[in-house]
Design an enzyme around this catalytic site. Sequence first.
Site, PDB file in Angstrom:
ATOM      1  N   HIS A  16       0.917  -1.107  -0.172  1.00 12.97           N
ATOM      2  CA  HIS A  16      -0.001  -0.084  -0.138  1.00 12.97           C
ATOM      3  C   HIS A  16       0.916   1.232   0.072  1.00 12.97           C
ATOM      4  O   HIS A  16       0.820   1.958   1.263  1.00 12.97           O
ATOM      5  CB  HIS A  16      -0.752   0.135   1.209  1.00 12.97           C
ATOM      6  CG  HIS A  16      -2.166   0.824   1.034  1.00 12.97           C
ATOM      7  ND1 HIS A  16      -2.149   2.211   1.568  1.00 12.97           N
ATOM      8  CD2 HIS A  16      -3.308   0.823   0.596  1.00 12.97           C
ATOM      9  CE1 HIS A  16      -3.263   2.688   1.518  1.00 12.97           C
ATOM     10  NE2 HIS A  16      -4.102   1.857   0.883  1.00 12.97           N
ATOM     11  N   PHE A  17       1.343   1.558  -1.054  1.00 13.65           N
ATOM     12  CA  PHE A  17       1.647   1.102  -2.324  1.00 13.65           C
ATOM     13  C   PHE A  17       2.879   0.942  -2.649  1.00 13.65           C
ATOM     14  O   PHE A  17       3.782   1.919  -2.117  1.00 13.65           O
ATOM     15  CB  PHE A  17       0.781   1.953  -3.376  1.00 13.65           C
ATOM     16  CG  PHE A  17      -0.577   2.277  -3.076  1.00 13.65           C
ATOM     17  CD1 PHE A  17      -1.402   1.274  -3.491  1.00 13.65           C
ATOM     18  CD2 PHE A  17      -1.014   3.412  -2.354  1.00 13.65           C
ATOM     19  CE1 PHE A  17      -2.923   1.613  -3.115  1.00 13.65           C
ATOM     20  CE2 PHE A  17      -2.394   3.654  -2.046  1.00 13.65           C
ATOM     21  CZ  PHE A  17      -3.359   2.919  -2.448  1.00 13.65           C
TER      22      PHE A  17
END
Length: 180
Positions: A82-83
């Site tokens: 993420h991410f």
Amino acid sequence: MTDVAEPTATAEPTGTAEPTGTAEPAGRPSAGPVHTAGEIQDLIPHRWPFLLVDRIVEYDADAHRIVGSKAVTATEWFFQGHFPGLPVMPGVLQIEALAQTMAVYVAKQPGFGDRVGLFAGIDDCRFKRVVQPGDILRLEVVMEKLGSRFGRGRGVATVEGEIACEATISFVIPNESVLR
């Protein structure tokens, strides 16, 4: 269930509290942490990697208020996905960090020490700022209501004075048989 009055003064209380793991007298904030990560683990059941509060830095029983902090590091487990290449702390984990801060407040109240609360609602939730590695998330909760089986408080997470997220968080304390 009783309503919890909103604090009437916004000035910071003065004084010093020792990190004892018990409720400090009202109006006595800490010169250092009120509770360390180890002391937080004595109060709530969360553990690494899901303990999202590093320390409690303020506690005011009279104002029904608690402030925790979370140092967001580049090695957090959630940044792996993420991410990749653009690490952003998930909003749901920011809310969870506020809920854990609230859980510390509740655990410090008489009769609540070993009880586990579960989310009942997340209302008026807004995300206003990205939280990234290197940020220090300040987690402030003011309790609005606390009864034997239900509670509600307003949480605001900030980074350098800027709101990252805010929400009204409600919880229930189920019967012991529900969690077995």
